[in-house]
Motif scaffolding. Structure first.
Motif, PDB file in Angstrom:
ATOM      1  N   THR A  21       0.811  -1.209   0.000  1.00 41.47           N
ATOM      2  CA  THR A  21       0.000   0.000   0.000  1.00 41.47           C
ATOM      3  C   THR A  21       0.842   1.255   0.000  1.00 41.47           C
ATOM      4  OG1 THR A  21      -0.162  -0.065   2.393  1.00 41.47           O
ATOM      5  CG2 THR A  21      -1.956  -1.071   1.157  1.00 41.47           C
ATOM      6  N   LYS A  22       2.080   1.161   0.425  1.00 39.39           N
ATOM      7  CA  LYS A  22       2.946   2.341   0.428  1.00 39.39           C
ATOM      8  C   LYS A  22       3.413   2.563  -0.999  1.00 39.39           C
ATOM      9  CE  LYS A  22       6.798   4.492   2.683  1.00 39.39           C
ATOM     10  NZ  LYS A  22       7.898   4.343   3.630  1.00 39.39           N
ATOM     11  N   LEU A  23       2.924   3.603  -1.611  1.00 40.67           N
ATOM     12  CA  LEU A  23       3.230   3.809  -3.021  1.00 40.67           C
ATOM     13  C   LEU A  23       4.618   4.401  -3.179  1.00 40.67           C
ATOM     14  CD1 LEU A  23      -0.216   5.019  -4.332  1.00 40.67           C
ATOM     15  CD2 LEU A  23       0.803   2.772  -4.486  1.00 40.67           C
ATOM     16  N   ALA A  24       4.709   5.630  -3.496  1.00 39.83           N
ATOM     17  CA  ALA A  24       6.020   6.217  -3.749  1.00 39.83           C
ATOM     18  C   ALA A  24       6.239   7.377  -2.799  1.00 39.83           C
ATOM     19  CB  ALA A  24       6.110   6.704  -5.188  1.00 39.83           C
ATOM     20  N   GLU A  25       7.482   7.732  -2.663  1.00 44.18           N
ATOM     21  CA  GLU A  25       7.825   8.865  -1.826  1.00 44.18           C
ATOM     22  C   GLU A  25       7.489  10.139  -2.590  1.00 44.18           C
ATOM     23  OE1 GLU A  25      11.951   8.157  -1.255  1.00 44.18           O
ATOM     24  OE2 GLU A  25      11.630   6.373  -0.064  1.00 44.18           O
ATOM     25  N   ASP A  66       5.145 -11.610  -3.459  1.00 42.46           N
ATOM     26  CA  ASP A  66       3.980 -11.512  -2.571  1.00 42.46           C
ATOM     27  C   ASP A  66       2.779 -10.880  -3.264  1.00 42.46           C
ATOM     28  OD1 ASP A  66       5.492 -12.627  -0.465  1.00 42.46           O
ATOM     29  OD2 ASP A  66       6.283 -10.642   0.044  1.00 42.46           O
ATOM     30  N   GLY A  67       2.564 -11.218  -4.530  1.00 41.68           N
ATOM     31  CA  GLY A  67       1.406 -10.715  -5.261  1.00 41.68           C
ATOM     32  C   GLY A  67       1.469  -9.253  -5.640  1.00 41.68           C
ATOM     33  N   ALA A  68       2.681  -8.693  -5.670  1.00 38.39           N
ATOM     34  CA  ALA A  68       2.815  -7.279  -6.009  1.00 38.39           C
ATOM     35  C   ALA A  68       3.999  -7.053  -6.937  1.00 38.39           C
ATOM     36  CB  ALA A  68       2.979  -6.437  -4.741  1.00 38.39           C
ATOM     37  N   LEU A  69       3.891  -6.032  -7.758  1.00 40.57           N
ATOM     38  CA  LEU A  69       4.965  -5.592  -8.644  1.00 40.57           C
ATOM     39  C   LEU A  69       5.688  -4.456  -7.937  1.00 40.57           C
ATOM     40  CD1 LEU A  69       6.415  -5.276 -11.417  1.00 40.57           C
ATOM     41  CD2 LEU A  69       4.503  -3.810 -12.102  1.00 40.57           C
ATOM     42  N   HIS A  70       6.996  -4.630  -7.693  1.00 41.85           N
ATOM     43  CA  HIS A  70       7.805  -3.623  -7.003  1.00 41.85           C
ATOM     44  C   HIS A  70       8.814  -3.047  -7.988  1.00 41.85           C
ATOM     45  CE1 HIS A  70       6.306  -5.142  -3.146  1.00 41.85           C
ATOM     46  NE2 HIS A  70       6.500  -6.343  -3.645  1.00 41.85           N
ATOM     47  N   ARG A  95       8.030   2.130  -6.098  1.00 42.16           N
ATOM     48  CA  ARG A  95       6.641   2.197  -6.499  1.00 42.16           C
ATOM     49  C   ARG A  95       6.109   0.768  -6.518  1.00 42.16           C
ATOM     50  NH1 ARG A  95       3.112   6.249  -7.477  1.00 42.16           N
ATOM     51  NH2 ARG A  95       4.397   7.893  -8.274  1.00 42.16           N
ATOM     52  N   THR A  96       4.934   0.542  -5.935  1.00 39.23           N
ATOM     53  CA  THR A  96       4.386  -0.804  -5.803  1.00 39.23           C
ATOM     54  C   THR A  96       2.969  -0.851  -6.345  1.00 39.23           C
ATOM     55  OG1 THR A  96       5.736  -1.196  -3.849  1.00 39.23           O
ATOM     56  CG2 THR A  96       3.859  -2.644  -4.162  1.00 39.23           C
TER      57      THR A  96
END
Length: 137
Positions: A21-25, A66-70, A95-96
């Motif tokens: 859930t933490k997107l980008a800075e 874990d089911g996410a694109l990092h 970015r996730t």
């Protein structure tokens, strides 16, 4: 959530609890999400394009876990420079995007400061089976 043809592909909101859930800075780097139409031998696809000007291929990392694109970018430490104006961002970023089941990353390409990542939905098999009914008692 991003929908394509009525189906979910990715999530970029708080629908996913945890690190995804933490997107980008600060919203960096900017990105586009576009639909690529189906072709003769290829289904519809999704392309995520990030503006990563100044980053080389070696400074970028694209991972599925874990089911996410990092997507991460990190520049090595520069020697001291004396800037009169520094308008080009070169900070590290992450970015996730949470991926929906059945969506896979097919390729990632860096061209002229744009990192394009293509996602494809795997065809799902439709399974039908009979469920046995037991008598209670």
């Amino acid at each position: 959530m991003t929908r394509l043809d009525g189906s979910l592909w990715i999530s970029v909101g708080a629908a996913h609890n945890g690190p995804a859930t933490k997107l980008a800075e600060g919203g960096y780097p900017p990105y586009n999400v576009e639909i690529l139409p189906a072709e003769a031998q290829r289904p519809e696809r999704l392309r995520i394009t990030l503006a990563v000007a100044g980053f080389s291929r070696e400074e970028l990392d694209v991972t599925v876990a874990d089911g996410a694109l990092h997507i991460r970018g990190e520049k090595p430490e520069e020697g001291s420079r004396d800037y009169l104006h520094r308008g080009l961002a070169s900070r590290r970023f992450k970015r996730t995007f949470a991926l929906v089941n059945g969506v896979e990353v097919r390729k990632a390409e860096l061209d002229n400061g744009l990192l394009a990542i293509e996602l494809e939905r795997l065809p799902q098999e439709t399974r039908a089976f009979k469920v046995g009914i037991k008598s209670a008692g």
